[in-house]
Design a protein around this motif. Structure first.
Motif, PDB file in Angstrom:
ATOM      1  N   ALA A 107      62.289  83.294   0.113  1.00  0.00           N
ATOM      2  CA  ALA A 107      61.114  82.897   0.898  1.00  0.00           C
ATOM      3  C   ALA A 107      60.798  81.419   0.684  1.00  0.00           C
ATOM      4  O   ALA A 107      60.486  80.695   1.642  1.00  0.00           O
ATOM      5  CB  ALA A 107      59.922  83.763   0.519  1.00  0.00           C
ATOM      6  N   GLY A 108      60.891  80.963  -0.577  1.00  0.00           N
ATOM      7  CA  GLY A 108      60.662  79.547  -0.850  1.00  0.00           C
ATOM      8  C   GLY A 108      61.707  78.664  -0.190  1.00  0.00           C
ATOM      9  O   GLY A 108      61.392  77.584   0.331  1.00  0.00           O
ATOM     10  N   SER A 109      62.953  79.130  -0.191  1.00  0.00           N
ATOM     11  CA  SER A 109      64.024  78.358   0.436  1.00  0.00           C
ATOM     12  C   SER A 109      63.823  78.266   1.946  1.00  0.00           C
ATOM     13  O   SER A 109      63.969  77.191   2.538  1.00  0.00           O
ATOM     14  CB  SER A 109      65.382  79.000   0.120  1.00  0.00           C
ATOM     15  N   ILE A 110      63.488  79.393   2.570  1.00  0.00           N
ATOM     16  CA  ILE A 110      63.264  79.393   4.020  1.00  0.00           C
ATOM     17  C   ILE A 110      62.065  78.529   4.389  1.00  0.00           C
ATOM     18  O   ILE A 110      62.085  77.797   5.395  1.00  0.00           O
ATOM     19  CB  ILE A 110      63.082  80.837   4.531  1.00  0.00           C
ATOM     20  N   PHE A 111      61.014  78.573   3.576  1.00  0.00           N
ATOM     21  CA  PHE A 111      59.829  77.738   3.839  1.00  0.00           C
ATOM     22  C   PHE A 111      60.190  76.259   3.773  1.00  0.00           C
ATOM     23  O   PHE A 111      59.784  75.464   4.632  1.00  0.00           O
ATOM     24  CB  PHE A 111      58.734  78.058   2.819  1.00  0.00           C
ATOM     25  N   SER A 112      60.964  75.885   2.751  1.00  0.00           N
ATOM     26  CA  SER A 112      61.377  74.488   2.629  1.00  0.00           C
ATOM     27  C   SER A 112      62.278  74.068   3.787  1.00  0.00           C
ATOM     28  O   SER A 112      62.137  72.972   4.345  1.00  0.00           O
ATOM     29  CB  SER A 112      62.090  74.262   1.294  1.00  0.00           C
ATOM     30  N   LEU A 113      63.202  74.964   4.174  1.00  0.00           N
ATOM     31  CA  LEU A 113      64.093  74.645   5.285  1.00  0.00           C
ATOM     32  C   LEU A 113      63.339  74.529   6.611  1.00  0.00           C
ATOM     33  O   LEU A 113      63.708  73.717   7.473  1.00  0.00           O
ATOM     34  CB  LEU A 113      65.182  75.721   5.411  1.00  0.00           C
ATOM     35  N   SER A 114      62.285  75.331   6.779  1.00  0.00           N
ATOM     36  CA  SER A 114      61.522  75.291   8.033  1.00  0.00           C
ATOM     37  C   SER A 114      60.575  74.105   8.105  1.00  0.00           C
ATOM     38  O   SER A 114      60.174  73.701   9.208  1.00  0.00           O
ATOM     39  CB  SER A 114      60.730  76.594   8.200  1.00  0.00           C
ATOM     40  N   THR A 115      60.199  73.543   6.970  1.00  0.00           N
ATOM     41  CA  THR A 115      59.266  72.413   6.951  1.00  0.00           C
ATOM     42  C   THR A 115      59.988  71.071   6.738  1.00  0.00           C
ATOM     43  O   THR A 115      59.805  70.130   7.509  1.00  0.00           O
ATOM     44  CB  THR A 115      58.213  72.605   5.851  1.00  0.00           C
ATOM     45  N   LYS A 116      60.815  70.996   5.708  1.00  0.00           N
ATOM     46  CA  LYS A 116      61.524  69.750   5.417  1.00  0.00           C
ATOM     47  C   LYS A 116      62.884  69.669   6.102  1.00  0.00           C
ATOM     48  O   LYS A 116      63.389  68.588   6.361  1.00  0.00           O
ATOM     49  CB  LYS A 116      61.736  69.613   3.906  1.00  0.00           C
ATOM     50  N   TRP A 117      63.481  70.836   6.357  1.00  0.00           N
ATOM     51  CA  TRP A 117      64.842  70.965   6.845  1.00  0.00           C
ATOM     52  C   TRP A 117      65.778  70.324   5.833  1.00  0.00           C
ATOM     53  O   TRP A 117      65.500  70.321   4.632  1.00  0.00           O
ATOM     54  CB  TRP A 117      64.987  70.388   8.244  1.00  0.00           C
ATOM     55  N   LEU A 118      66.904  69.788   6.262  1.00  0.00           N
ATOM     56  CA  LEU A 118      67.884  69.216   5.353  1.00  0.00           C
ATOM     57  C   LEU A 118      67.974  67.706   5.547  1.00  0.00           C
ATOM     58  O   LEU A 118      67.746  67.197   6.645  1.00  0.00           O
ATOM     59  CB  LEU A 118      69.266  69.844   5.578  1.00  0.00           C
ATOM     60  N   ASN A 119      68.323  67.021   4.484  1.00  0.00           N
ATOM     61  CA  ASN A 119      68.518  65.571   4.540  1.00  0.00           C
ATOM     62  C   ASN A 119      69.959  65.310   4.959  1.00  0.00           C
ATOM     63  O   ASN A 119      70.848  65.149   4.137  1.00  0.00           O
ATOM     64  CB  ASN A 119      68.214  64.944   3.176  1.00  0.00           C
ATOM     65  N   TRP A 120      70.182  65.286   6.277  1.00  0.00           N
ATOM     66  CA  TRP A 120      71.543  65.147   6.793  1.00  0.00           C
ATOM     67  C   TRP A 120      72.127  63.793   6.431  1.00  0.00           C
ATOM     68  O   TRP A 120      71.449  62.767   6.502  1.00  0.00           O
ATOM     69  CB  TRP A 120      71.573  65.309   8.316  1.00  0.00           C
ATOM     70  N   GLY A 121      73.395  63.790   6.081  1.00  0.00           N
ATOM     71  CA  GLY A 121      74.090  62.560   5.755  1.00  0.00           C
ATOM     72  C   GLY A 121      74.641  61.872   6.991  1.00  0.00           C
ATOM     73  O   GLY A 121      74.438  62.311   8.132  1.00  0.00           O
ATOM     74  N   LEU A 122      75.351  60.806   6.762  1.00  0.00           N
ATOM     75  CA  LEU A 122      75.900  60.003   7.856  1.00  0.00           C
ATOM     76  C   LEU A 122      76.868  60.795   8.718  1.00  0.00           C
ATOM     77  O   LEU A 122      76.994  60.547   9.916  1.00  0.00           O
ATOM     78  CB  LEU A 122      76.610  58.779   7.265  1.00  0.00           C
ATOM     79  N   ASP A 123      77.557  61.782   8.119  1.00  0.00           N
ATOM     80  CA  ASP A 123      78.513  62.584   8.876  1.00  0.00           C
ATOM     81  C   ASP A 123      77.845  63.313  10.034  1.00  0.00           C
ATOM     82  O   ASP A 123      78.474  63.564  11.061  1.00  0.00           O
ATOM     83  CB  ASP A 123      79.192  63.608   7.964  1.00  0.00           C
ATOM     84  N   PHE A 124      76.558  63.662   9.869  1.00  0.00           N
ATOM     85  CA  PHE A 124      75.863  64.458  10.873  1.00  0.00           C
ATOM     86  C   PHE A 124      74.886  63.645  11.707  1.00  0.00           C
ATOM     87  O   PHE A 124      74.638  63.970  12.865  1.00  0.00           O
ATOM     88  CB  PHE A 124      75.107  65.610  10.194  1.00  0.00           C
ATOM     89  N   THR A 125      74.271  62.610  11.138  1.00  0.00           N
ATOM     90  CA  THR A 125      73.282  61.834  11.881  1.00  0.00           C
ATOM     91  C   THR A 125      73.908  60.673  12.641  1.00  0.00           C
ATOM     92  O   THR A 125      73.310  60.140  13.561  1.00  0.00           O
ATOM     93  CB  THR A 125      72.223  61.266  10.916  1.00  0.00           C
ATOM     94  N   GLY A 126      75.116  60.278  12.252  1.00  0.00           N
ATOM     95  CA  GLY A 126      75.711  59.083  12.819  1.00  0.00           C
ATOM     96  C   GLY A 126      75.210  57.855  12.059  1.00  0.00           C
ATOM     97  O   GLY A 126      74.241  57.913  11.304  1.00  0.00           O
ATOM     98  N   GLY A 127      75.856  56.737  12.255  1.00  0.00           N
ATOM     99  CA  GLY A 127      75.455  55.515  11.569  1.00  0.00           C
ATOM    100  C   GLY A 127      76.653  54.629  11.303  1.00  0.00           C
ATOM    101  O   GLY A 127      77.707  54.777  11.922  1.00  0.00           O
ATOM    102  N   THR A 128      76.475  53.720  10.363  1.00  0.00           N
ATOM    103  CA  THR A 128      77.509  52.736  10.063  1.00  0.00           C
ATOM    104  C   THR A 128      77.923  52.835   8.605  1.00  0.00           C
ATOM    105  O   THR A 128      77.067  52.961   7.716  1.00  0.00           O
ATOM    106  CB  THR A 128      77.000  51.312  10.350  1.00  0.00           C
ATOM    107  N   LEU A 129      79.212  52.790   8.367  1.00  0.00           N
ATOM    108  CA  LEU A 129      79.779  52.809   7.021  1.00  0.00           C
ATOM    109  C   LEU A 129      80.506  51.482   6.797  1.00  0.00           C
ATOM    110  O   LEU A 129      81.374  51.114   7.596  1.00  0.00           O
ATOM    111  CB  LEU A 129      80.728  53.984   6.852  1.00  0.00           C
TER     112      LEU A 129
END
Length: 315
Positions: A29-51
């Motif tokens: 329940a705590g994990s689902i609550f965190s995922l529904s509010t904060k979600w995940l901190n996606w890295g460059l592989d998923f958000t796009g950007g410059t390396l």
């Protein structure tokens, strides 16, 4: 004779199954609550950007580089060593109206100004947001397909109650691992997806070993009830589970502490997944099958009447 089939000192694991279920539900329940509010901190592989990969003449001071970039308005940049102490990787999220080459020149200038060292650009790569969305979708689909295939495999090899326990245990491990990543806001990249798939395979292997022993004991310990059979099976395989988990954790801990920033998230996901997976093999997979009503009759092979026996029964 049948008493010898049980472990000499059987541990009553099923006694604590309700408390374990309550603990798992609270953590999920705590994990689902965190995922529904904060979600995940996606890295460059998923958000796009410059390396951008830059090289120094001597070992680089990452703290000075971060301070130099922050002073020039690049406080969100991720700075880490890449390969050696003289090679540094800088990752930036997408910026509007700024071309990749221009952004690379700004980063190099900021590092030179802030550190006073001569640096060289080794390479620069740009990942578009559309590619990142496709990778995120493919990663989630890979995990979902793996769970469905596992459900089908365990259902054919054992029985649907055991299959449901196995799949719920795997989902339990993935949700809790992702929940911890969400709570701590650790960057999630493709290596984390690879670690989650590894955790699925590792946890399933441990669960299958326990289920094999449960099936054997149900066929041999004919005078014992289901909780006693499960307790005996888990106790008999406990030493194998602990030794396998401990030796694997030694390697994962070494990767986590000495592997560097590049595989830090991968090692952390394995560390969490293996620890939670060892727990779930006992108190989620096995205990859930017990609460679903697993009995000896469900695991006994069907009796096939021979042709001669059918003739003997005729008047």
């Amino acid at each position: 004779m049948f008493q010898l089939l049980k472990a000499e000192k059987t541990i009553d694991f099923m006694r604590w199954s309700k408390a374990a279920f309550a603990l798992s539900l609270i953590v999920i329940a705590g994990s689902i609550f965190s995922l529904s509010t904060k979600w995940l901190n996606w890295g460059l592989d998923f958000t796009g950007g410059t390396l951008i990969e830059v090289g120094f003449e001597k070992p680089a001071n990452l703290e000075n580089i971060r301070a130099a970039l922050k002073a020039e308005g690049f406080g969100d940049a991720t700075v880490q060593n890449f390969g050696s102490a003289r090679d540094v990787m800088v990752r930036l999220r997408p910026r509007e109206n700024v071309a990749g080459e221009q952004l690379g020149a700004q980063i190099i200038a900021a590092i030179k100004t802030g550190t006073g060292e001569d640096v060289q650009m080794r390479r620069i790569e740009f990942v578009g947001p559309n590619v990142g969305d496709e990778l995120a979708e493919a990663g989630g689909l890979a995990i979902l397909v793996a769970l469905i295939c596992i459900l089908m495999y365990v259902s054919m090899r054992f029985e649907w109650r055991l299959a449901a326990g196995a799949v719920m245990a795997l989902a339990h491990d993935i949700i809790i691992t992702l929940g911890i990543f969400s709570i701590l806001q650790i960057e999630v990249d493709l290596t984390i997806v690879a670690a989650l798939l590894t955790v699925v395979g590792y946890s399933l292997n441990d669960t299958i070993v326990v289920f094999d022993r449960i099936r054997e004991n149900f066929r041999k310990m004919r005078k014992d009830e289901a909780p006693e059979v499960l307790n005996s099976a888990i106790t008999q395989t406990l030493s194998r589970t602990l030794i396998t988990s401990a030796t694997t954790l030694f390697v994962v801990i070494a990767l986590f502490t000495q592997g560097g920033a590049m595989i830090h998230g991968f090692a952390l996901a394995l560390l969490l997944g293996i620890t939670v997976g060892t727990y779930s093999s006992i108190y989620v997979a096995s205990a859930l099958s017990l609460h679903l009503g697993i009995k000896r009759e469900h695991l006994m092979p069907p009796q096939v009447e021979k042709e001669g026996e059918e003739l003997d029964q005729l008047p």
